[in-house]
Design an enzyme around this catalytic site. Structure first.
Site, mmCIF file in Angstrom:
data_model
loop_
_atom_site.group_PDB
_atom_site.id
_atom_site.type_symbol
_atom_site.label_atom_id
_atom_site.label_comp_id
_atom_site.label_asym_id
_atom_site.label_seq_id
_atom_site.Cartn_x
_atom_site.Cartn_y
_atom_site.Cartn_z
ATOM 1 N N VAL A 238 1.049 -1.062 -0.112
ATOM 2 C CA VAL A 238 0.110 0.134 -0.318
ATOM 3 C C VAL A 238 1.197 1.415 0.133
ATOM 4 O O VAL A 238 0.520 2.429 -0.717
ATOM 5 C CB VAL A 238 -0.689 0.198 1.469
ATOM 6 C CG1 VAL A 238 -1.761 1.404 1.056
ATOM 7 C CG2 VAL A 238 -1.786 -1.512 1.511
ATOM 8 N N PRO B 201 10.314 0.108 8.905
ATOM 9 C CA PRO B 201 11.952 -0.704 9.456
ATOM 10 C C PRO B 201 12.175 -1.310 8.196
ATOM 11 O O PRO B 201 11.156 -2.172 7.107
ATOM 12 C CB PRO B 201 11.831 -2.205 10.386
ATOM 13 C CG PRO B 201 10.460 -0.620 11.315
ATOM 14 C CD PRO B 201 10.087 0.397 9.820
ATOM 15 N N GLY C 112 10.691 -4.223 6.626
ATOM 16 C CA GLY C 112 9.630 -4.638 5.908
ATOM 17 C C GLY C 112 8.906 -4.036 4.430
ATOM 18 O O GLY C 112 8.265 -3.908 4.276
ATOM 19 N N ASP D 238 -7.134 2.445 4.809
ATOM 20 C CA ASP D 238 -8.142 0.931 5.234
ATOM 21 C C ASP D 238 -8.522 1.781 6.509
ATOM 22 O O ASP D 238 -9.841 0.517 7.144
ATOM 23 C CB ASP D 238 -7.659 -0.065 5.644
ATOM 24 C CG ASP D 238 -6.881 -0.547 3.931
ATOM 25 O OD1 ASP D 238 -7.214 -0.429 2.980
ATOM 26 O OD2 ASP D 238 -6.223 -1.290 4.064
#
Length: 256
Positions: free
Chosen positions: A34, A54, A57, A119
């Site tokens: 996203v 980080p 990720g 979201d």
């Protein structure tokens, strides 16, 4: 009682705007898929993107942006002090931790920074829609959070009906407008400039606009003062009566 002269109010919508973020600092928190989409949208709008996430990720596309130096990257978790920079005009979060996202949202509200929490519609000052892009042309379809997939379907259907050269035609119109502002500057010329440009867009076909070259623009602009819009063939032939030609000075002359 409703007045048929005026449109009815349809509540529940959003104010759809083209937000100019060129050279403005935008903070993105999160480095997943996203976030990759958000970053691309921001870079396409020439924003200065600051990314906090980080490294373990990171989405491959996000890592690519970092490697290319397209974003300012901080390999860490978000901290409240990251919002202390007064140059930050917008914040977008795309992390899997709802509690952390809500904390960021509340901090943004305290600092009056516009934010989008992915979201979580109630924690968004603005939404993203499904966008079609063709050069300077951008068309956004929004369902106001009711059906993102439907927005994508509607956007594709709209895009399929557009001429393949519409973006190029719009770019040529933009170049013509810039030339017109040079030849007819001043706020008092504004209404006439708008009216004349509208005539050009209506009377010239998309194919003509795409084919228009720089020299054609200069010839076409000769019709501004007499408020005429010659066709592309008239512009190129110079043989039709009433065609105006620029005499090379700051004034205008008419060749009969």
């Amino acid at each position: 009682m409703a007045d048929e002269r005026f449109p009815e109010i349809q509540g529940g919508g959003s104010l759809i705007l083209a937000w100019q973020v060129r050279n403005k600092k935008v903070l993105v928190v999160g480095g997943g898929e996203v976030a990759a989409g958000r970053i691309l949208n921001l870079l396409n709008a020439d924003a200065k993107v600051v990314l906090i996430s980080p490294r373990d990720g990171l989405n491959p596309e996000v890592a690519h942006r970092i490697e290319r130096g397209q974003v300012t990257y901080h390999d860490k978790l978000f901290e409240p002090s990251d919002l202390d920079d007064p140059a930050i005009t917008m914040v977008m979060t795309a992390v899997d931790d709802p509690e952390a996202s809500t904390r960021i949202w509340k901090l943004c509200k305290e600092k009056r920074i516009a934010a989008n929490i992915a979201d979580v519609p109630p924690e968004c000052d603005f939404y993203f829609g499904s966008v079609h892009r063709d050069g300077p042309l951008q068309i956004m379809v929004s369902t106001n959070g009711n059906g993102p997939k439907m927005a994508n379907i509607v956007r594709r259907r709209i895009a399929a009906t557009l001429p393949p050269n519409i973006g190029e035609a719009i770019a040529k119109v933009g170049a013509l407008r810039k030339k017109l502002r040079v030849l007819a500057p001043g706020d008092e010329q504004g209404p006439k400039r708008m009216k004349w440009m509208s005539k050009v867009c209506v009377q010239w076909s998309l194919e003509d606009l795409c084919e228009m070259e720089d020299v054609d623009m200069n010839e076409l602009l000769q019709g501004y003062v007499p408020d005429q819009v010659p066709s592309l063939s008239q512009v190129r032939s110079g043989e039709e009566p009433g065609v105006w030609q620029f005499d090379g000075s700051y004034g205008w002359s008419c060749v009969i």
